[in-house]
Scaffold this motif. Structure first.
Motif, mmCIF file in Angstrom:
data_model
loop_
_atom_site.group_PDB
_atom_site.id
_atom_site.type_symbol
_atom_site.label_atom_id
_atom_site.label_comp_id
_atom_site.label_asym_id
_atom_site.label_seq_id
_atom_site.Cartn_x
_atom_site.Cartn_y
_atom_site.Cartn_z
ATOM 1 N N VAL A 176 22.266 33.963 19.774
ATOM 2 C CA VAL A 176 22.610 35.378 19.643
ATOM 3 C C VAL A 176 24.080 35.561 20.007
ATOM 4 C CG1 VAL A 176 20.273 36.230 20.076
ATOM 5 C CG2 VAL A 176 21.864 35.916 22.003
ATOM 6 N N ASP A 177 24.646 36.676 19.549
ATOM 7 C CA ASP A 177 26.082 36.900 19.726
ATOM 8 C C ASP A 177 26.440 37.453 21.098
ATOM 9 O OD1 ASP A 177 26.346 36.179 17.052
ATOM 10 O OD2 ASP A 177 26.205 38.258 16.348
ATOM 11 N N GLY A 178 25.456 38.056 21.793
ATOM 12 C CA GLY A 178 25.808 38.650 23.072
ATOM 13 C C GLY A 178 24.595 39.108 23.860
ATOM 14 N N TYR A 179 24.881 39.595 25.062
ATOM 15 C CA TYR A 179 23.856 40.113 25.973
ATOM 16 C C TYR A 179 24.250 41.547 26.279
ATOM 17 C CZ TYR A 179 20.799 40.205 30.122
ATOM 18 O OH TYR A 179 19.824 40.497 31.045
ATOM 19 N N LEU A 180 23.307 42.473 26.126
ATOM 20 C CA LEU A 180 23.632 43.892 26.264
ATOM 21 C C LEU A 180 22.771 44.529 27.354
ATOM 22 C CD1 LEU A 180 25.261 46.311 25.094
ATOM 23 C CD2 LEU A 180 23.301 46.736 23.584
ATOM 24 N N GLU B 190 26.259 41.005 16.083
ATOM 25 C CA GLU B 190 25.180 41.446 15.198
ATOM 26 C C GLU B 190 23.804 41.168 15.788
ATOM 27 O OE1 GLU B 190 25.972 39.408 11.539
ATOM 28 O OE2 GLU B 190 27.728 40.645 11.076
ATOM 29 N N SER B 191 23.770 40.422 16.884
ATOM 30 C CA SER B 191 22.488 40.097 17.519
ATOM 31 C C SER B 191 22.692 40.059 19.029
ATOM 32 C CB SER B 191 21.965 38.747 17.028
ATOM 33 O OG SER B 191 22.926 37.735 17.270
ATOM 34 N N VAL B 192 21.759 40.662 19.759
ATOM 35 C CA VAL B 192 21.882 40.673 21.225
ATOM 36 C C VAL B 192 20.557 40.290 21.874
ATOM 37 C CG1 VAL B 192 23.746 42.378 21.434
ATOM 38 C CG2 VAL B 192 21.373 43.157 21.284
ATOM 39 N N ALA B 193 20.667 39.631 23.014
ATOM 40 C CA ALA B 193 19.547 39.516 23.937
ATOM 41 C C ALA B 193 19.684 40.655 24.946
ATOM 42 C CB ALA B 193 19.562 38.173 24.648
ATOM 43 N N VAL B 194 18.553 41.135 25.441
ATOM 44 C CA VAL B 194 18.560 42.248 26.402
ATOM 45 C C VAL B 194 17.584 41.929 27.526
ATOM 46 C CG1 VAL B 194 19.146 43.942 24.609
ATOM 47 C CG2 VAL B 194 16.737 43.552 25.208
ATOM 48 N N PRO B 195 17.756 42.563 28.704
ATOM 49 C CA PRO B 195 16.783 42.350 29.784
ATOM 50 C C PRO B 195 15.456 43.047 29.444
ATOM 51 C CG PRO B 195 18.482 43.917 30.467
ATOM 52 C CD PRO B 195 18.882 43.424 29.124
ATOM 53 N N PRO B 196 14.358 42.618 30.078
ATOM 54 C CA PRO B 196 13.058 43.252 29.796
ATOM 55 C C PRO B 196 13.066 44.763 30.029
ATOM 56 C CG PRO B 196 12.732 41.246 31.063
ATOM 57 C CD PRO B 196 14.221 41.482 31.013
ATOM 58 N N SER B 197 13.895 45.241 30.961
ATOM 59 C CA SER B 197 13.932 46.664 31.295
ATOM 60 C C SER B 197 14.764 47.478 30.307
ATOM 61 C CB SER B 197 14.524 46.834 32.694
ATOM 62 O OG SER B 197 15.855 46.334 32.714
ATOM 63 N N PHE B 198 15.408 46.840 29.347
ATOM 64 C CA PHE B 198 16.259 47.536 28.380
ATOM 65 C C PHE B 198 15.475 48.653 27.705
ATOM 66 C CE2 PHE B 198 18.553 48.010 24.345
ATOM 67 C CZ PHE B 198 19.882 47.909 24.716
ATOM 68 N N PRO B 199 16.067 49.860 27.539
ATOM 69 C CA PRO B 199 15.293 50.982 26.995
ATOM 70 C C PRO B 199 14.854 50.767 25.540
ATOM 71 C CG PRO B 199 17.529 51.667 27.603
ATOM 72 C CD PRO B 199 17.392 50.258 28.014
ATOM 73 N N GLN C 215 19.655 50.032 12.938
ATOM 74 C CA GLN C 215 21.038 49.891 12.485
ATOM 75 C C GLN C 215 21.345 48.452 12.060
ATOM 76 O OE1 GLN C 215 22.947 52.610 12.095
ATOM 77 N NE2 GLN C 215 21.125 53.720 12.809
ATOM 78 N N GLY C 216 20.310 47.616 11.999
ATOM 79 C CA GLY C 216 20.506 46.268 11.483
ATOM 80 C C GLY C 216 20.906 45.247 12.523
ATOM 81 N N ILE C 217 20.842 45.627 13.806
ATOM 82 C CA ILE C 217 21.196 44.678 14.867
ATOM 83 C C ILE C 217 19.927 44.022 15.403
ATOM 84 C CG2 ILE C 217 22.124 44.526 17.219
ATOM 85 C CD1 ILE C 217 24.028 46.860 16.233
ATOM 86 N N SER C 218 19.958 42.719 15.533
ATOM 87 C CA SER C 218 18.798 41.992 16.058
ATOM 88 C C SER C 218 18.769 42.129 17.588
ATOM 89 C CB SER C 218 18.902 40.518 15.658
ATOM 90 O OG SER C 218 18.053 39.734 16.464
#
Lengths: 414, 414
Positions: free
Chosen positions: B17-21, B129-138, B148-151
């Motif tokens: 993935v491209d990033g962490y949000l 274009e793709s992010v990993a997120v924490p489990p608590s991410f809304p 919006q096409g973002i993974s």
């Protein structure tokens, strides 16, 4: 306290889902309000669309026969919280994670998926195959439930906060009144410190040490603690500090400068907030400081006068802007890019959150009886300092009731 | 403080993935830690997988040339927070929502979707274009970004907390030490109140009024405020109250009963917690009360002795269980359903959260240098009361350093 979840149920029925699910700890005010319970760790609250208990024997857990508006509300809690939940929460049913083989599921699938599978089993026990969730619902749980075949859609209107929590019951109004009384006691402590300090070389001095923002804040917070309130932050901001509405203030308070004191305590037991602001000046105000105080006071009085059921928050905000613009100061309405003048909204809802619906702002909708809002115009400029005056009121059919009795004046009194 | 995000970046690269949000307010400790910033309202932090700035001119916002471990960390904040973020946060770039037409998007799509589209534009500006997120991410943001096409995929291991925040830097260790010093001062206030109270009809009396849990709690919290600490809850639990580890305690303190005092303050500025517990008895302990205290103290000493890098938290927990079981009391290890005896884990990580990784429990993994954990065995029974003794330590290569200097004894001293 009884609650009325019918606006939520109508929305759920319109969306053709089986229930509404919250997965959060008690710091989430929707969770605390709907569940009648609070806990430091996450738990789950399910509101079934059809408000009839699906749970068989475990309904009416504390035997009061008074589930009322929480019929069809079901909790899932850890074993550690189960006893307290049964004692405190008047809901339709309370289940333990252990009732759904939580330990075995975590052993097999790990804590994240094991927890999600436990929640899925809890939903299944209530015949729920589709849920709406708040926007803040954790993605880890949402995606996990989807993998278990449960439909999860976001209810993005925030109905619980906007349509339900915004209208306060008599009991809630009493709690907010109680917190605001503590708030006024704390404000009086701060005012007296400023009024009775010595002035040496332009700086306030108390008991031979400079009277700093930090010292005043500590004395405010001690008074709040003695009145059963907790607090995160308190603003005691002098001079240029007070011109930034988010600056908490630091360092010695100065004579002949505006001092903004904004206190927003939370009752430790009930969780309801208060909110008030006064601005004081020890010494001799300049003509411009005095003028800004007077204009702010007139904006505050005019906005208060405008508050009644049926008027929009936007209209009340406009009243405050009118007064301030007529006096020659910028507002965000007259210049959206201004960094001085009136650079924030006129008010916000206050309840289990310090900032909640409705707003007294350009987007503020119609005020209704039972809405609790702050009215807090101000005028800011780093060169002069900040002025803000804030009371908290409850909207009534023909006006408002003010939670504050504290006077409005610039020179502090002992 | 510099941080090392390389474990997160490895995981992101592995997941392609491209990033962490992160989308949360500053009360989320991962958000606060990674962003070097805290704010009362939600903001977004992006960690790009390739730690090179994609942002062009806005890098190194405060000109220190010291972005260090936060190269490739990018913030998105409201205009109200922008100035403070630029002053405080040493990150690669800071953007305002206004840079991505936030107002227009909200006007066109409403606050929920307008905000999500603003975040999507922010991600696009960093070629993400793709992010990993924490489990608590809304979920509202996750589902909206997907539209919006973002993974968006959930990183369910909690790498930031488990692999990164768990290992404290020297600076963090100093902050925790500072909070724990304030904690010891507050404990001393409580101990002195109990030691110097009068005893009338079996109840402690101070200044002619009953010395209640609530009074002692207030005096503890006032001392913490004077030392720059905030607090949510404090436990002063006497007799049967103290046998429930989650009971905060209420009412008059009694002579000849065990009194559990558990204090967990948070420094207002740095956000780092402390945590300690002592158990006192004013009057004459029964043989069984004394025995339980002595066994708990031996379990505490043995567990402390066992702490060193390379040992698992599970092994340390076993040491405490061994002592308590050998003395004839149940533990959750000997009987998973017991409601008396040793009914909780031996410890937990402490840092920006009061409960964080690692754990000193049956599932506790290997302890590493820089891990900060509590060691807090106890023995509980409503018929006798509760005993708990807790210190906070940092793990070192060959043992631990204890943040506490406070003595361990049952009878309070003035």
């Amino acid at each position: 306290m009884d609650i009325d979840l019918s606006p939520l149920r109508s929305a759920l029925a319109d969306a053709s889902v089986d229930g509404y699910l919250i997965d959060a700890d008690g710091s989430d005010s929707d969770q605390r309000y709907v569940s009648d319970f609070t806990a430091p760790d996450p738990y789950q609250t399910l509101v079934t669309t059809a408000p009839t208990s699906q749970s068989g024997g475990s309904s009416d857990p504390n035997g009061s026969g008074e589930i009322g508006g929480r019929r069809g509300v079901h909790l899932l809690v850890s074993g550690l919280e189960y006893g307290r939940a049964r004692a405190d929460a008047t809901v339709d049913s309370i289940a333990r994670r252990a009732d759904f083989d939580y330990r075995d599921r975590v052993a097999e699938y790990g804590p994240q998926e094991g927890t999600v599978r436990t929640i899925a089993a809890f939903l299944e026990s209530h015949d729920v195959e589709s849920v709406a969730v708040p926007p803040s619902f954790p993605t880890g749980t949402a995606d996990g439930l989807r993998e278990q075949g449960i439909s999860v859609t976001v209810e993005s209107e925030g109905i619980v906060e906007t349509e339900i929590r915004a209208r306060k019951s008599e009991w809630e109004i009493e709690q907010i009144q109680s917190t605001q009384r503590a708030n006024e006691r704390a404000m009086a402590v701060a005012e007296e410190l400023i009024a009775t300090a010595d002035v040496e070389d332009g700086v306030l001095v108390y008991d031979d040490d400079p009277l700093t923002s930090e010292r005043v804040t500590t004395e405010i917070e001690i008074e709040l603690l003695r009145n059963g309130c907790a607090l995160d932050e308190t603003i005691v901001a002098c001079g240029a500090d007070g011109a930034d509405p988010h600056d908490r203030g630091s360092g010695a308070l100065e004579a002949d400068e505006l001092i903004v004191i904004d206190i927003f305590p939370r009752d430790k037991e009930t969780g309801y907030f208060g909110d008030m602001t006064r601005t004081f000046l020890r010494g001799v105000p300049s003509e411009e400081q005095r003028r800004r105080y007077d204009v702010t006071q007139r904006a505050y009085e005019a906005a208060l006068e405008a508050v009644e059921a049926g008027v929009t928050g936007a209209a009340v905000h406009d009243v405050a802007c009118d007064v301030i613009e007529d006096a020659g100061y910028e507002t965000l309405r007259s210049d959206p890019t201004t960094e001085t003048g009136y650079i924030h909204n006129t008010g916000h809802g206050v309840g289990l959150d310090i900032h909640e619906q409705p707003t007294v702002s350009p987007s503020g909708g119609e005020l209704e009886p039972g809405h609790v809002v702050s009215i807090e115009p101000g005028i800011y400029d780093p060169a002069v300092g900040g002025v803000r005056i804030e009371d908290l009121v409850v909207v009534t059919e023909d006006g408002h009731r003010n939670f504050n009795e504290y006077g409005v004046y610039l020179e502090p009194r002992a």
